[in-house]
Design a protein around this motif. Sequence first.
Motif, short mmCIF file in Angstrom:
data_model
loop_
_atom_site.label_atom_id
_atom_site.label_comp_id
_atom_site.label_asym_id
_atom_site.label_seq_id
_atom_site.Cartn_x
_atom_site.Cartn_y
_atom_site.Cartn_z
N GLN A 66 17.85 26.58 23.47
CA GLN A 66 18.90 25.56 23.52
C GLN A 66 20.10 25.95 22.65
OE1 GLN A 66 16.83 22.00 22.38
NE2 GLN A 66 15.83 21.77 24.38
N ALA A 67 19.83 26.48 21.47
CA ALA A 67 20.92 26.87 20.57
C ALA A 67 21.76 27.97 21.19
CB ALA A 67 20.34 27.32 19.23
N LEU A 68 21.11 28.98 21.76
CA LEU A 68 21.85 30.09 22.38
C LEU A 68 22.60 29.63 23.63
CD1 LEU A 68 19.24 32.94 21.94
CD2 LEU A 68 21.39 32.67 20.71
N THR A 69 21.96 28.76 24.40
CA THR A 69 22.61 28.24 25.61
C THR A 69 23.84 27.43 25.24
OG1 THR A 69 20.52 28.22 26.82
CG2 THR A 69 22.28 26.79 27.65
N LYS A 70 23.75 26.65 24.19
CA LYS A 70 24.89 25.84 23.75
C LYS A 70 26.04 26.73 23.32
CE LYS A 70 26.14 21.97 20.82
NZ LYS A 70 25.70 20.95 19.88
N ILE A 71 25.74 27.78 22.57
CA ILE A 71 26.79 28.71 22.15
C ILE A 71 27.44 29.35 23.37
CG2 ILE A 71 27.20 30.96 21.08
CD1 ILE A 71 25.21 30.16 18.90
N LYS A 72 26.62 29.73 24.33
CA LYS A 72 27.14 30.42 25.52
C LYS A 72 27.91 29.48 26.44
CE LYS A 72 25.86 33.01 29.54
NZ LYS A 72 25.10 32.67 30.70
N ASP A 73 27.29 28.37 26.81
CA ASP A 73 27.86 27.50 27.83
C ASP A 73 28.96 26.58 27.33
OD1 ASP A 73 26.12 28.69 29.57
OD2 ASP A 73 24.69 27.02 29.59
N GLU A 74 28.85 26.15 26.08
CA GLU A 74 29.83 25.21 25.55
C GLU A 74 30.86 25.88 24.67
OE1 GLU A 74 27.79 21.91 23.74
OE2 GLU A 74 26.39 21.76 25.42
N ASN A 75 30.72 27.19 24.51
CA ASN A 75 31.65 27.97 23.68
C ASN A 75 31.81 27.34 22.30
OD1 ASN A 75 33.19 30.21 23.23
ND2 ASN A 75 35.07 29.30 24.01
N THR A 76 30.68 26.95 21.70
CA THR A 76 30.66 26.35 20.37
C THR A 76 29.93 27.29 19.41
OG1 THR A 76 28.60 25.19 20.81
CG2 THR A 76 30.64 24.00 21.28
N GLY A 77 29.88 26.91 18.17
CA GLY A 77 29.10 27.67 17.20
C GLY A 77 29.68 29.03 16.89
N GLU A 78 30.99 29.14 16.84
CA GLU A 78 31.63 30.44 16.58
C GLU A 78 31.17 31.04 15.25
OE1 GLU A 78 33.55 33.84 17.32
OE2 GLU A 78 33.34 32.20 18.76
N LYS A 79 31.10 30.22 14.22
CA LYS A 79 30.70 30.72 12.91
C LYS A 79 29.25 31.24 12.96
CE LYS A 79 30.23 29.37 8.08
NZ LYS A 79 30.32 28.28 7.11
N GLU A 80 28.37 30.48 13.59
CA GLU A 80 26.97 30.90 13.71
C GLU A 80 26.84 32.17 14.54
OE1 GLU A 80 28.09 27.83 14.24
OE2 GLU A 80 26.97 26.51 12.89
N TRP A 81 27.65 32.25 15.60
CA TRP A 81 27.61 33.44 16.46
C TRP A 81 28.05 34.68 15.67
CZ3 TRP A 81 25.14 35.13 20.39
CH2 TRP A 81 25.54 36.32 21.01
N GLN A 82 29.12 34.56 14.91
CA GLN A 82 29.59 35.69 14.11
C GLN A 82 28.56 36.10 13.07
OE1 GLN A 82 32.05 37.71 14.86
NE2 GLN A 82 32.32 36.39 16.64
N THR A 83 27.86 35.11 12.51
CA THR A 83 26.77 35.42 11.57
C THR A 83 25.67 36.20 12.27
OG1 THR A 83 27.27 33.44 10.28
CG2 THR A 83 25.08 34.39 9.99
N LEU A 84 25.35 35.78 13.47
CA LEU A 84 24.32 36.48 14.25
C LEU A 84 24.76 37.90 14.60
CD1 LEU A 84 21.59 36.38 15.68
CD2 LEU A 84 22.79 35.51 17.68
N VAL A 85 26.01 38.07 14.99
CA VAL A 85 26.54 39.40 15.30
C VAL A 85 26.41 40.30 14.07
CG1 VAL A 85 28.62 40.72 15.89
CG2 VAL A 85 28.07 38.62 17.15
#
Length: 148
Positions: A83-102
């Motif tokens: 759900q967390a990954l889908t939300k980042i992908k589909d809703e284009n949210t969580g930019e800070k979390e995504w950059q942390t993951l990258v």
Amino acid sequence: MKKKGLCILMALFSINTLLGGCGDSEKPTKKTETQAKKVDVEDKNVAKIKKLLSKSLGDNASINYVADKKQFDLIATSDQLKQALTKIKDENTGEKEWQTLVQAFKQISLQIKAAYKEDYSVRLADPNDTKESLLTVRNGEVIYNFKK
């Protein structure tokens, strides 16, 4: 992204201490022995890396190794991580979390390179279509990022 989802992703950082000093530095002298041992060492390295990644992620993701690509595929298995990954992908949210993951994936791939002296990729699969990628990193360099 929910806080727990980020904690799951940050578990990837925990392999940092586990990877230190796990490389194999044995160097055979004969060509055939070298080739055989190289395959054996690579198989052992793959098993070690896969075990460490699996231990870090627990039941939240499965790890598959694709030998012809020298790539570890991380596939979300827990509903919360999916759900967390889908939300980042589909809703284009969580930019800070995504950059942390990258950044975490970059660090992991550099640690694998340093410990095993091999070029392995680490890929995060799309939770809704595991043939698709969200992120792929090799030797600290982003090969693919779905956001770019």
